[in-house]
Design a protein around this motif. Structure first.
Motif, mmCIF file in Angstrom:
data_model
loop_
_atom_site.group_PDB
_atom_site.id
_atom_site.type_symbol
_atom_site.label_atom_id
_atom_site.label_comp_id
_atom_site.label_asym_id
_atom_site.label_seq_id
_atom_site.Cartn_x
_atom_site.Cartn_y
_atom_site.Cartn_z
ATOM 1 N N GLY A 156 -38.435 37.865 70.239
ATOM 2 C CA GLY A 156 -38.084 37.986 71.650
ATOM 3 C C GLY A 156 -39.304 37.971 72.547
ATOM 4 O O GLY A 156 -39.300 37.341 73.612
ATOM 5 N N ARG A 205 -40.570 34.498 72.807
ATOM 6 C CA ARG A 205 -39.704 33.690 73.671
ATOM 7 C C ARG A 205 -39.909 34.030 75.152
ATOM 8 O O ARG A 205 -39.742 33.170 76.003
ATOM 9 C CB ARG A 205 -38.237 33.898 73.289
ATOM 10 N N VAL A 206 -40.265 35.281 75.447
ATOM 11 C CA VAL A 206 -40.529 35.664 76.842
ATOM 12 C C VAL A 206 -41.687 34.850 77.408
ATOM 13 O O VAL A 206 -41.613 34.347 78.526
ATOM 14 C CB VAL A 206 -40.830 37.178 76.961
ATOM 15 N N THR A 232 -40.868 30.529 77.191
ATOM 16 C CA THR A 232 -39.769 29.849 77.878
ATOM 17 C C THR A 232 -40.199 29.459 79.295
ATOM 18 O O THR A 232 -41.057 30.106 79.902
ATOM 19 C CB THR A 232 -38.507 30.736 77.914
ATOM 20 N N THR A 233 -39.625 28.386 79.794
ATOM 21 C CA THR A 233 -39.982 27.920 81.128
ATOM 22 C C THR A 233 -39.031 28.434 82.200
ATOM 23 O O THR A 233 -39.381 28.414 83.376
ATOM 24 C CB THR A 233 -39.977 26.378 81.169
ATOM 25 N N ASN A 234 -37.864 28.897 81.808
ATOM 26 C CA ASN A 234 -36.893 29.419 82.757
ATOM 27 C C ASN A 234 -37.124 30.921 82.936
ATOM 28 O O ASN A 234 -37.145 31.672 81.956
ATOM 29 C CB ASN A 234 -35.475 29.151 82.240
ATOM 30 N N VAL A 274 -35.189 33.214 84.316
ATOM 31 C CA VAL A 274 -34.020 34.028 83.988
ATOM 32 C C VAL A 274 -33.893 34.190 82.480
ATOM 33 O O VAL A 274 -33.591 35.288 81.991
ATOM 34 C CB VAL A 274 -32.743 33.398 84.589
ATOM 35 N N HIS A 275 -34.158 33.148 81.733
ATOM 36 C CA HIS A 275 -34.127 33.263 80.270
ATOM 37 C C HIS A 275 -35.221 34.202 79.778
ATOM 38 O O HIS A 275 -35.010 34.954 78.816
ATOM 39 C CB HIS A 275 -34.270 31.892 79.621
ATOM 40 N N ALA A 276 -36.377 34.169 80.414
ATOM 41 C CA ALA A 276 -37.452 35.091 80.051
ATOM 42 C C ALA A 276 -37.028 36.536 80.292
ATOM 43 O O ALA A 276 -37.318 37.423 79.480
ATOM 44 C CB ALA A 276 -38.718 34.768 80.839
ATOM 45 N N LEU A 308 -33.969 37.675 80.212
ATOM 46 C CA LEU A 308 -32.977 38.029 79.197
ATOM 47 C C LEU A 308 -33.619 38.280 77.837
ATOM 48 O O LEU A 308 -33.186 39.163 77.088
ATOM 49 C CB LEU A 308 -31.911 36.944 79.106
ATOM 50 N N TRP A 309 -34.651 37.528 77.504
ATOM 51 C CA TRP A 309 -35.385 37.808 76.264
ATOM 52 C C TRP A 309 -36.118 39.142 76.369
ATOM 53 O O TRP A 309 -36.262 39.854 75.369
ATOM 54 C CB TRP A 309 -36.354 36.684 75.932
#
Length: 77
Positions: free
Chosen positions: A18, A21-22, A25-27, A29-31, A33-34
């Motif tokens: 996780g 992934r933080v 990630t390029t998004n 919002v996804h960061a 959530l991770w």
């Protein structure tokens, strides 16, 4: 004691994935959530240490309040 070590290892691996992934990630919002996954893993580690109050505080303050504020600020910009 062996089950506690296995649980710690599984939670630690999920937290490391996780965290990676933080930062990869390029998004945004996804960061966020991770980051929720990483903070939930920290709360799970506190549960394994029999520190229930700290785990509940972790969930309420960081996951509940800080992440909502972070996502709210992200959506406003």
């Amino acid at each position: 004691m062996v089950a506690q070590n296995i649980g710690f290892t599984i939670i630690a691996i999920v937290m490391v994935v996780g965290a990676l992934r933080v930062v990869t990630t390029t998004n945004v919002v996804h960061a966020a959530l991770w980051l929720v996954v990483v903070l939930a893993g920290a709360a799970a580690q506190y549960i394994l240490l029999a520190a229930e109050f700290v785990a509940v505080t972790q969930v309420l303050v960081y996951i509940g309040a800080v992440m909502v504020l972070f996502l709210f600020g992200t959506m406003l910009t």
